[in-house]
Structure formats: C-alpha cells, structure tokens
Motif scaffolding. Structure first.
Motif, PDB file in Angstrom:
ATOM      1  N   GLU A   1       6.967   8.994 -12.417  1.00  0.00           N
ATOM      2  CA  GLU A   1       6.575   7.713 -13.010  1.00  0.00           C
ATOM      3  C   GLU A   1       5.174   7.779 -13.607  1.00  0.00           C
ATOM      4  N   LEU A   2       4.297   8.520 -12.946  1.00  0.00           N
ATOM      5  CA  LEU A   2       2.910   8.654 -13.404  1.00  0.00           C
ATOM      6  C   LEU A   2       2.527  10.118 -13.489  1.00  0.00           C
ATOM      7  N   LEU A   3       1.636  10.423 -14.443  1.00  0.00           N
ATOM      8  CA  LEU A   3       1.092  11.773 -14.522  1.00  0.00           C
ATOM      9  C   LEU A   3      -0.395  11.688 -14.831  1.00  0.00           C
ATOM     10  N   GLY A   4      -1.102  12.725 -14.462  1.00  0.00           N
ATOM     11  CA  GLY A   4      -2.532  12.747 -14.715  1.00  0.00           C
ATOM     12  C   GLY A   4      -2.849  13.317 -16.090  1.00  0.00           C
ATOM     13  N   VAL A   5      -3.875  12.743 -16.701  1.00  0.00           N
ATOM     14  CA  VAL A   5      -4.416  13.294 -17.940  1.00  0.00           C
ATOM     15  C   VAL A   5      -5.638  14.113 -17.555  1.00  0.00           C
ATOM     16  N   THR A   6      -5.641  15.373 -17.932  1.00  0.00           N
ATOM     17  CA  THR A   6      -6.724  16.267 -17.533  1.00  0.00           C
ATOM     18  C   THR A   6      -8.054  15.825 -18.142  1.00  0.00           C
ATOM     19  N   PRO A   7      -9.164  15.964 -17.399  1.00  0.00           N
ATOM     20  CA  PRO A   7     -10.456  15.488 -17.913  1.00  0.00           C
ATOM     21  C   PRO A   7     -10.835  16.053 -19.268  1.00  0.00           C
ATOM     22  N   LYS A   8     -10.429  17.286 -19.568  1.00  0.00           N
ATOM     23  CA  LYS A   8     -10.837  17.882 -20.845  1.00  0.00           C
ATOM     24  C   LYS A   8     -10.173  17.203 -22.045  1.00  0.00           C
ATOM     25  N   HIS A   9      -9.165  16.365 -21.786  1.00  0.00           N
ATOM     26  CA  HIS A   9      -8.510  15.636 -22.877  1.00  0.00           C
ATOM     27  C   HIS A   9      -8.993  14.183 -22.978  1.00  0.00           C
TER      28      HIS A   9
ATOM     29  N   GLY B   1      -4.865   2.006 -20.033  1.00  0.00           N
ATOM     30  CA  GLY B   1      -5.371   1.568 -18.746  1.00  0.00           C
ATOM     31  C   GLY B   1      -5.146   2.674 -17.736  1.00  0.00           C
ATOM     32  N   ALA B   2      -5.782   2.564 -16.595  1.00  0.00           N
ATOM     33  CA  ALA B   2      -5.607   3.570 -15.542  1.00  0.00           C
ATOM     34  C   ALA B   2      -4.861   2.946 -14.374  1.00  0.00           C
ATOM     35  N   GLU B   3      -3.834   3.633 -13.905  1.00  0.00           N
ATOM     36  CA  GLU B   3      -3.259   3.245 -12.615  1.00  0.00           C
ATOM     37  C   GLU B   3      -4.245   3.640 -11.526  1.00  0.00           C
ATOM     38  N   THR B   4      -4.857   4.788 -11.736  1.00  0.00           N
ATOM     39  CA  THR B   4      -5.926   5.237 -10.856  1.00  0.00           C
ATOM     40  C   THR B   4      -6.671   6.362 -11.558  1.00  0.00           C
ATOM     41  N   PHE B   5      -7.850   6.718 -11.048  1.00  0.00           N
ATOM     42  CA  PHE B   5      -8.543   7.893 -11.572  1.00  0.00           C
ATOM     43  C   PHE B   5      -9.295   8.576 -10.441  1.00  0.00           C
TER      44      PHE B   5
ATOM     45  N   ILE C   1       0.844  -1.205   0.000  1.00  0.00           N
ATOM     46  CA  ILE C   1       0.000   0.000   0.000  1.00  0.00           C
ATOM     47  C   ILE C   1       0.876   1.251   0.000  1.00  0.00           C
ATOM     48  N   LYS C   2       1.947   1.216   0.794  1.00  0.00           N
ATOM     49  CA  LYS C   2       2.798   2.397   0.920  1.00  0.00           C
ATOM     50  C   LYS C   2       3.803   2.535  -0.212  1.00  0.00           C
ATOM     51  N   THR C   3       4.017   1.498  -0.992  1.00  0.00           N
ATOM     52  CA  THR C   3       4.975   1.585  -2.103  1.00  0.00           C
ATOM     53  C   THR C   3       4.224   1.552  -3.428  1.00  0.00           C
ATOM     54  N   ARG C   4       3.803   0.376  -3.858  1.00  0.00           N
ATOM     55  CA  ARG C   4       3.097   0.267  -5.132  1.00  0.00           C
ATOM     56  C   ARG C   4       1.790   1.052  -5.119  1.00  0.00           C
ATOM     57  N   GLY C   5       1.139   1.114  -3.956  1.00  0.00           N
ATOM     58  CA  GLY C   5      -0.134   1.819  -3.849  1.00  0.00           C
ATOM     59  C   GLY C   5       0.003   3.330  -3.986  1.00  0.00           C
ATOM     60  N   GLU C   6       1.199   3.868  -3.751  1.00  0.00           N
ATOM     61  CA  GLU C   6       1.402   5.301  -3.933  1.00  0.00           C
ATOM     62  C   GLU C   6       1.184   5.697  -5.388  1.00  0.00           C
ATOM     63  N   ALA C   7       1.541   4.789  -6.309  1.00  0.00           N
ATOM     64  CA  ALA C   7       1.341   5.069  -7.736  1.00  0.00           C
ATOM     65  C   ALA C   7      -0.055   4.665  -8.173  1.00  0.00           C
ATOM     66  N   SER C   8      -0.503   3.510  -7.711  1.00  0.00           N
ATOM     67  CA  SER C   8      -1.777   2.968  -8.175  1.00  0.00           C
ATOM     68  C   SER C   8      -2.731   2.758  -7.011  1.00  0.00           C
ATOM     69  N   GLN C   9      -3.782   3.550  -6.967  1.00  0.00           N
ATOM     70  CA  GLN C   9      -4.775   3.389  -5.906  1.00  0.00           C
ATOM     71  C   GLN C   9      -5.479   2.051  -6.030  1.00  0.00           C
TER      72      GLN C   9
ATOM     73  N   THR D   1      -9.990  12.930 -13.843  1.00  0.00           N
ATOM     74  CA  THR D   1      -8.554  12.890 -14.111  1.00  0.00           C
ATOM     75  C   THR D   1      -8.098  11.427 -14.101  1.00  0.00           C
ATOM     76  N   GLY D   2      -7.415  11.006 -15.161  1.00  0.00           N
ATOM     77  CA  GLY D   2      -6.916   9.638 -15.247  1.00  0.00           C
ATOM     78  C   GLY D   2      -5.405   9.606 -15.162  1.00  0.00           C
ATOM     79  N   PHE D   3      -4.874   8.687 -14.365  1.00  0.00           N
ATOM     80  CA  PHE D   3      -3.417   8.616 -14.181  1.00  0.00           C
ATOM     81  C   PHE D   3      -2.858   7.379 -14.875  1.00  0.00           C
ATOM     82  N   ASN D   4      -1.793   7.617 -15.610  1.00  0.00           N
ATOM     83  CA  ASN D   4      -1.082   6.515 -16.243  1.00  0.00           C
ATOM     84  C   ASN D   4       0.382   6.944 -16.371  1.00  0.00           C
ATOM     85  N   THR D   5       1.192   6.090 -16.910  1.00  0.00           N
ATOM     86  CA  THR D   5       2.627   6.340 -16.979  1.00  0.00           C
ATOM     87  C   THR D   5       2.951   7.665 -17.680  1.00  0.00           C
ATOM     88  N   THR D   6       4.026   8.278 -17.234  1.00  0.00           N
ATOM     89  CA  THR D   6       4.468   9.539 -17.819  1.00  0.00           C
ATOM     90  C   THR D   6       4.486   9.450 -19.349  1.00  0.00           C
ATOM     91  N   GLY D   7       3.944  10.460 -19.973  1.00  0.00           N
ATOM     92  CA  GLY D   7       3.751  10.459 -21.425  1.00  0.00           C
ATOM     93  C   GLY D   7       2.276  10.387 -21.774  1.00  0.00           C
TER      94      GLY D   7
END
Length: 328
Positions: free
Chosen positions: A289-297, A210-214, A71-79, A219-225
């Motif tokens: 490692e991860l960045l959010g994609v803004t909802p408007k995109h 895919g989403a690591e989390t949203f 939870i404290k390691t992998r979960g920091e990136a992916s809820q 806002t959807g989070f996935n790998t940088t880029g």
C-alpha cells in the motif's frame, strides 16, 4: 492483542460508528482526516460515558481500546496516526480517580489541544508551500493527502492560473479526490493513468505529495507509485517536495526499526472488469500500500519549520523529537 474490528466498533456510539467504517473501509482518505475522526471518537466515548454516569476507568479503557486498534492497523501505514493518538491520549490514566465531569473535560481538552496544534502547524506548511510554488504553473500532485488538498485550495486564491497534473493513483484511487477541489479552486486539470507519469512529469515545474510518514534520514513514505514519481523527478531534475507537519516523523529507525510493508489484496479491484472470472484462480494480486521514496530523489520537506532541504531533515527531526519530550 488487537481487538477485532467489529468488537472495537461496538465500543462506539451509533453516531460515530459510521466514522469508524469510513476509516476501515477507506471511504475517507488522508492521515489528517483520519486523525480528526479518531479525535471525534475519543470525544464521543468521553461524553457518552459522562451521560451514562460510567466510571472514569471504564471510559479510559474504551478510549485505549479504540486507540490501540488504530495504532496497530492504520498506524502501521502512517506513523502520523500513531503519533497523534499518543499525543491525544498521553497519560490518560492520570484522570482515573478524578470526578467524572473534571476527567471528561480534561480528556477532551487534551484531544482538542493536539488538534489545534496540528491545525496551526498545517497552516504554516501550506503558507511555506504557497511561497515555494509562487513562480510555478504546472504542478503534479501524487495521491490524496488532506494537507495537499488544503494547499490546492489555497493557491486557488493566487492571481495565477495553475495546471494541476493528477495521476489516478490507482492503488487506492487517491487521485480522484483532488478533482473536485481543483475544479472548485479554478485550476486547469490533467488527469491521467499512472503509466503516463514519465510522459507528463517532464511538463511539470514541481511534484508535491503528502507524507504518510517520514524517517529522520529523509525517506518519505506515500502510496505505492510515489517511488516512481521520485525516480522520474530525479531523471528529469524536477524538484519533489513532501508537504507534511513534523508530527508524521517516525523516529524509530534511528534505533534500528525496519518498517514492515502493509500489503493489500487487490483481486476484486483489478479483476472487476475481467470477462471471465475463472481466470483469477491461482493468481497473486497482492501489492504494497505504501512505499518509501529514497532521500536522493527528494528535494526537501515543507514543514511548519520551513522548507527543509532533505540533507537537513535529520537535525530538524531530532530537535522536534526532543521538543515533544519523547511522547511519540
């Protein structure tokens, strides 16, 4: 306090320590795969405790230690990882005073119950995604996701030839794992550097990730880029969908939570082919490692509840949270 990786690894039996290494060393990618592996660890701890006639409380403490580590390691990136662990281990202490056979059986049943629920949810996601692309031919997928992986296998059964555009997603080499599944599914493949995203995206009918989390706001989070993919999709008016079971919801932003970026040190990755390693001194090679994609995109989220337009995901998220009774 998070236990150091090595001490947590030592809580596991030798047959699953390699699985621990697969997650920590990113040898296996995808939140869904990691959740399944963590489930294997929970079952292994329970069965090992039963075999060695341990006290149930000892088994519970081990499971909680391993769970908190991820939870404290992998979960920091992916809820999704945190949510899944919380559901697999919810109310674990209630088994403390039960006979060990009964306690172990219920611990494993609870873990299996979540995994079966998630398997069914993922199949629904893939069904809806398959429907969404039925009239499309050119599909871009950005960075490895076990859900998107399953989707690519599924559309290989359709009576249509697809060309799958795969950026390399260099930050974790998340494009490469798609190559084999696309070859086996009979898809045509274009594999290219991330820097060519703008050039190739305009040829595509849709972009999927895919989403690591949203977040409930869309806002959807996935790998940088991924943020670049969203920006270019918006520029060319190409629909961008996240394929994700709702378990990847992070409800905390509605209470003011701000997600902390997980930053990677990329010196070895970026400089391994440099002819003079002395050049690396005093250079910052860190990147998120991860960045959010803004909802408007984002056009929408393809979930087990259907294809949800981004402006409706808040309502769907809140209903899902209530359905789980606040367990996540």
């Amino acid at each position: 306090m998070i236990q150091a990786a090595e001490s947590v690894r030592n809580l596991l039996t030798t047959d699953v320590q390699s699985l621990f290494d697969d997650i920590v060393g990113q040898k296996v990618l995808g939140a869904g795969n990691h959740i399944s592996i963590i489930g294997d660890m929970i079952e292994s701890i329970a069965l090992d405790g039963k075999q060695n006639k341990c006290h149930v409380k000892e088994i519970i403490v081990k499971i909680q230690s391993v769970s908190q580590f991820f939870i404290k390691t992998r979960g920091e990136a992916s809820q999704a990882v945190s949510n899944a662990i919380l559901l697999m281990t919810n109310n674990l202490e209630s088994h403390s005073d039960k006979p060990i056979d009964e306690a172990v059986e219920e611990i494993i049943n609870q873990k299996n119950g979540y995994l079966e629920y998630n398997k069914e949810a993922t199949l629904k996601v893939i069904d809806y995604a398959n429907f969404a692309v039925k009239d499309m031919k050119n599909i871009l997928v950005y960075d490895y996701s076990s859900t998107v992986d399953k989707f690519l296998k599924r559309i290989g059964e359709n009576e249509q030839t697809y060309t799958i555009y795969i950026p390399e997603s260099r930050i974790i080499d998340g494009g490469l794992p798609y190559v084999k599944v696309c070859q086996e599914a009979g898809h045509q493949i274009k594999f290219f550097p991330d820097a060519a995203l703008m050039y190739y995206l305009k040829e595509c009918d849709v972009a999927l990730m895919g989403a690591e989390t949203f977040f409930p706001d869309g806002t959807g989070f996935n790998t940088t880029g991924s943020d670049i993919v969203g920006l270019v999709c918006d520029y060319y008016k190409i629909p961008l969908y996240f394929l994700t079971p709702l378990i990847k919801l992070d409800i905390r932003p509605i209470y003011g939570y701000k997600k902390m970026l997980v930053v990677q040190e990329l010196e070895k990755k970026l400089t391994k082919d440099w002819p003079d390693q002395n050049l690396v001194e005093n250079i910052d090679f860190k990147a998120p490692e991860l960045l959010g994609v803004t909802p408007k995109h984002i056009s929408g989220f393809i979930t087990e509840e259907g294809i949800i337009p981004v402006n409706q995901i808040f309502n769907v998220s809140m209903n899902y949270y209530k359905k789980l009774g606040g367990a996540i």
